[in-house]
Design an enzyme around this catalytic site. Sequence first.
Site, PDB file in Angstrom:
ATOM      1  N   ARG A 122       0.843  -1.194   0.000  1.00 18.17           N
ATOM      2  CA  ARG A 122       0.000   0.000   0.000  1.00 18.17           C
ATOM      3  C   ARG A 122       0.879   1.244   0.000  1.00 18.17           C
ATOM      4  O   ARG A 122       1.931   1.266   0.630  1.00 18.17           O
ATOM      5  CB  ARG A 122      -0.915   0.004   1.224  1.00 18.17           C
ATOM      6  CG  ARG A 122      -2.045  -0.997   1.144  1.00 18.17           C
ATOM      7  CD  ARG A 122      -2.960  -0.911   2.344  1.00 18.17           C
ATOM      8  NE  ARG A 122      -2.298  -1.321   3.562  1.00 18.17           N
ATOM      9  CZ  ARG A 122      -1.766  -0.493   4.450  1.00 18.17           C
ATOM     10  NH1 ARG A 122      -1.837   0.808   4.288  1.00 18.17           N
ATOM     11  NH2 ARG A 122      -1.181  -0.962   5.530  1.00 18.17           N
ATOM     12  N   TYR A 148      -1.565  -3.254  -6.899  1.00 22.26           N
ATOM     13  CA  TYR A 148      -1.288  -4.117  -5.739  1.00 22.26           C
ATOM     14  C   TYR A 148      -2.323  -4.005  -4.629  1.00 22.26           C
ATOM     15  O   TYR A 148      -2.685  -2.895  -4.211  1.00 22.26           O
ATOM     16  CB  TYR A 148       0.083  -3.763  -5.137  1.00 22.26           C
ATOM     17  CG  TYR A 148       0.631  -4.886  -4.282  1.00 22.26           C
ATOM     18  CD1 TYR A 148       1.365  -5.912  -4.862  1.00 22.26           C
ATOM     19  CD2 TYR A 148       0.364  -4.952  -2.924  1.00 22.26           C
ATOM     20  CE1 TYR A 148       1.837  -6.960  -4.099  1.00 22.26           C
ATOM     21  CE2 TYR A 148       0.832  -6.001  -2.152  1.00 22.26           C
ATOM     22  CZ  TYR A 148       1.570  -7.004  -2.747  1.00 22.26           C
ATOM     23  OH  TYR A 148       2.037  -8.048  -1.990  1.00 22.26           O
ATOM     24  N   GLY A 149      -2.728  -5.128  -4.102  1.00 25.29           N
ATOM     25  CA  GLY A 149      -3.494  -5.239  -2.854  1.00 25.29           C
ATOM     26  C   GLY A 149      -4.495  -4.130  -2.621  1.00 25.29           C
ATOM     27  O   GLY A 149      -5.321  -3.803  -3.476  1.00 25.29           O
ATOM     28  N   LYS A 163      -9.568  -2.043   1.693  1.00 26.79           N
ATOM     29  CA  LYS A 163      -9.219  -0.886   2.544  1.00 26.79           C
ATOM     30  C   LYS A 163     -10.009   0.356   2.127  1.00 26.79           C
ATOM     31  O   LYS A 163     -10.419   1.141   2.975  1.00 26.79           O
ATOM     32  CB  LYS A 163      -7.724  -0.614   2.459  1.00 26.79           C
ATOM     33  CG  LYS A 163      -6.850  -1.802   2.817  1.00 26.79           C
ATOM     34  CD  LYS A 163      -7.092  -2.251   4.226  1.00 26.79           C
ATOM     35  CE  LYS A 163      -6.101  -3.328   4.629  1.00 26.79           C
ATOM     36  NZ  LYS A 163      -6.341  -3.789   6.005  1.00 26.79           N
ATOM     37  N   HIS A 173     -10.613  -1.974  11.620  1.00 29.31           N
ATOM     38  CA  HIS A 173      -9.527  -2.829  11.120  1.00 29.31           C
ATOM     39  C   HIS A 173      -9.304  -3.952  12.137  1.00 29.31           C
ATOM     40  O   HIS A 173      -8.341  -3.933  12.894  1.00 29.31           O
ATOM     41  CB  HIS A 173      -8.279  -1.944  10.969  1.00 29.31           C
ATOM     42  CG  HIS A 173      -7.142  -2.597  10.244  1.00 29.31           C
ATOM     43  ND1 HIS A 173      -5.835  -2.202  10.405  1.00 29.31           N
ATOM     44  CD2 HIS A 173      -7.099  -3.607   9.349  1.00 29.31           C
ATOM     45  CE1 HIS A 173      -5.048  -2.929   9.634  1.00 29.31           C
ATOM     46  NE2 HIS A 173      -5.779  -3.796   8.990  1.00 29.31           N
ATOM     47  N   SER A 182      -1.165  -3.528  10.465  1.00 28.76           N
ATOM     48  CA  SER A 182      -0.858  -4.484   9.404  1.00 28.76           C
ATOM     49  C   SER A 182       0.379  -5.309   9.762  1.00 28.76           C
ATOM     50  O   SER A 182       1.343  -4.775  10.304  1.00 28.76           O
ATOM     51  CB  SER A 182      -0.578  -3.729   8.110  1.00 28.76           C
ATOM     52  OG  SER A 182      -1.614  -2.823   7.852  1.00 28.76           O
ATOM     53  N   ALA A 183       0.318  -6.592   9.413  1.00 28.41           N
ATOM     54  CA  ALA A 183       1.450  -7.503   9.597  1.00 28.41           C
ATOM     55  C   ALA A 183       1.879  -7.636  11.059  1.00 28.41           C
ATOM     56  O   ALA A 183       3.062  -7.733  11.372  1.00 28.41           O
ATOM     57  CB  ALA A 183       2.629  -7.092   8.704  1.00 28.41           C
ATOM     58  N   CYS A 184       0.910  -7.621  11.984  1.00 28.29           N
ATOM     59  CA  CYS A 184       1.199  -7.860  13.410  1.00 28.29           C
ATOM     60  C   CYS A 184       0.511  -9.143  13.882  1.00 28.29           C
ATOM     61  O   CYS A 184       0.337  -9.337  15.086  1.00 28.29           O
ATOM     62  CB  CYS A 184       0.726  -6.693  14.262  1.00 28.29           C
ATOM     63  SG  CYS A 184       1.807  -5.264  14.170  1.00 28.29           S
ATOM     64  N   ASP A 237      -9.411  -9.377   9.046  1.00 25.68           N
ATOM     65  CA  ASP A 237      -8.900  -8.025   8.767  1.00 25.68           C
ATOM     66  C   ASP A 237      -9.888  -6.897   9.054  1.00 25.68           C
ATOM     67  O   ASP A 237      -9.467  -5.831   9.486  1.00 25.68           O
ATOM     68  CB  ASP A 237      -8.453  -7.949   7.296  1.00 25.68           C
ATOM     69  CG  ASP A 237      -7.537  -6.770   7.008  1.00 25.68           C
ATOM     70  OD1 ASP A 237      -6.687  -6.455   7.860  1.00 25.68           O
ATOM     71  OD2 ASP A 237      -7.675  -6.153   5.934  1.00 25.68           O
ATOM     72  N   ARG A 251       2.029 -12.039  -0.574  1.00 26.18           N
ATOM     73  CA  ARG A 251       0.675 -12.331  -0.080  1.00 26.18           C
ATOM     74  C   ARG A 251       0.093 -13.589  -0.700  1.00 26.18           C
ATOM     75  O   ARG A 251       0.492 -14.014  -1.783  1.00 26.18           O
ATOM     76  CB  ARG A 251      -0.259 -11.162  -0.436  1.00 26.18           C
ATOM     77  CG  ARG A 251       0.140  -9.830   0.179  1.00 26.18           C
ATOM     78  CD  ARG A 251      -0.327  -9.728   1.600  1.00 26.18           C
ATOM     79  NE  ARG A 251       0.059  -8.462   2.214  1.00 26.18           N
ATOM     80  CZ  ARG A 251      -0.674  -7.850   3.159  1.00 26.18           C
ATOM     81  NH1 ARG A 251      -1.805  -8.373   3.572  1.00 26.18           N
ATOM     82  NH2 ARG A 251      -0.250  -6.734   3.702  1.00 26.18           N
TER      83      ARG A 251
END
Length: 595
Positions: free
Chosen positions: A70, A211-212, A220, A240, A262-264, A287, A379
């Site tokens: 992102r 992307y994403g 999002k 979120h 994100s990514a936790c 998510d 991903r």
Amino acid sequence: MGSAAKNEKLNKWIEEIVEMCRPDGIYWCDGTKEEYDRMMAKMVEAGSATVLVKRPNSFLFRTDPSDVARVEDRTFISTSSKDDAGPTNNWLDPVVLKNTMRGLYQGCMKGRTMYVIPFSMGPIGSPISKIGVEVTDSPYVVCNMHMMTRVSARIYEMLSAGEEFIPCLHSIGAPLAEGQKDALWPCAPIENKYISHFPEENLIWSYGSGYGGNALLGKKCLALRIASAMARREGWMAEHMLILRLTNPQGRQYHIAAAFPSACGKTNLAMMRPTIPGWKCECIGDDIAWMKIGPDGRLHAINPENGFFGVAPGTSYGTNPMAMDTVRENVIFTNCALTDDGDVWWEGMTDEVPGHLIDWKGRDWTPDSREEAAHPNARFTALASQCPVICKDWENPAGVPIDIFIFGGRRSSVVPLVFEAFNWDHGVFLGATAASETTSANIGAVGNLRRDPFAMKPFCGYHMGEYFRHWLDMGEGLGDKAPRIFYVNWFRKSPEGMFLWPGFSDNSRVLKWMCERIEGKVGARKTEIGLLPNDGDLDLSGLDIAPENMNELMRIDSRAWRAELPDIERHFEEFGDRLPGRLKKQLQELRERLG
Ligand code: OXD
Ligand code: MN
């Protein structure tokens, strides 16, 4: 033109886009498997998708190295007044931004097909769901949207019947001249990328990235940024958050919604296998949560998504076996490495590292290579229904009643493993001051501490100070039916830099404590920062953890907490007079407690 011809707003919008973007043709998607297969076959033929012979019906994509996450710097909340976007968002005047973007969109789909994707966020027809229509020139986006949202021709019928929709315009921003050979991952240079939101008119314009979250606009852009603004106007919540159901040995169910940046590890927690005997965990979402107060006065949550767009690196049968089983077949992988026998690989997937791979940039790779084989934000896209522990109620249109909210982040020091808020206002204070060390889910430096309120900093579609106020208002609406609020940190490290807590399945021990707090089965120790578990209340049976590690995990260093205060003050000052007085009061009380 397809069955959408009857919806005037849609037809007019499509005509305008065609006029502006000049695609070679239009394709109206119907969401069928045949459609997916056909489009995927074309991408394989063109060389942009690689068939994974070892994984049934699965494909690998490699993006342009400039288009891997992102782009928060290029993401805009465009409201008529700058102040309404608030200090955490990039703002541009809607007239100026639309002019710039119209210039970029001019002829941007030349040489390409324009796809119209009718989709629902949330089960089709549920009163909590919302309909969107994404127009895109990327077949990769179409295939991903098939999994991440509910794409269906039924939505055309609903539109014909006059249903509202959220228009989402997307272009990769790479027109093709006559005879020009296409790139494997066409996109626009960073300075021309724009991920723009117009919350006053529920409109999304995205340009330049494939992307994403930049391109799969249901996620999002719609389900968080636009939905958060709608939710505030309409009195509900778009967060979120993962959603999970925990069932204790007596069969009592608890529903937990947890917000981490994100990514936790949201996906890992959402699919966790508890280590404590007799407890069961089921996944509802990993998510995003949309929540409304139900007729029973409680907060009911649905997962608006239909799939998982999960971070691959670090996912293994050790860390998240349910995710590994989810991605056994029918998966789109992006920026993973390719094995010699036609499978994917990423860092952390197996203990044994393959001797040779093709890395995410398409180059030969061996364990001696200096760079990672998979991009750290590589991903997988997979249907939620493929998850072996998906909850039978995950598509229940009424949602599930939330008992517990969890906030947290990645903190190598200061923050203990778990504590509970004293009350709703204190819980909102914890959410509002949540901080985390940054990861590779967005473009920027990794490892810096940033305040990420409610894990919504990149996703709140309006002024964050007003968002805090909305949380306080929701608490008032919920009264004594409000979920209890906890804060966790799975990532505290020893002075030598080792993680102190095993995490993953053992996080069930922490969740169990929360459930027992709700039942009034265990007390708690009042400290300066919140309510901590009493000695012996956290179930550590069968866990080999050194007592000094446990002490360190639960230690509150008042000096270190006092040192946080100036940073929290600076953070709060950003919101000016839109910061609710009740949060200032919370800060003052924390200051007094710390002495
Ligand atoms: C995500 C993110 O992709 O938060 O979910 O970045
Ligand atoms: Mn996320």
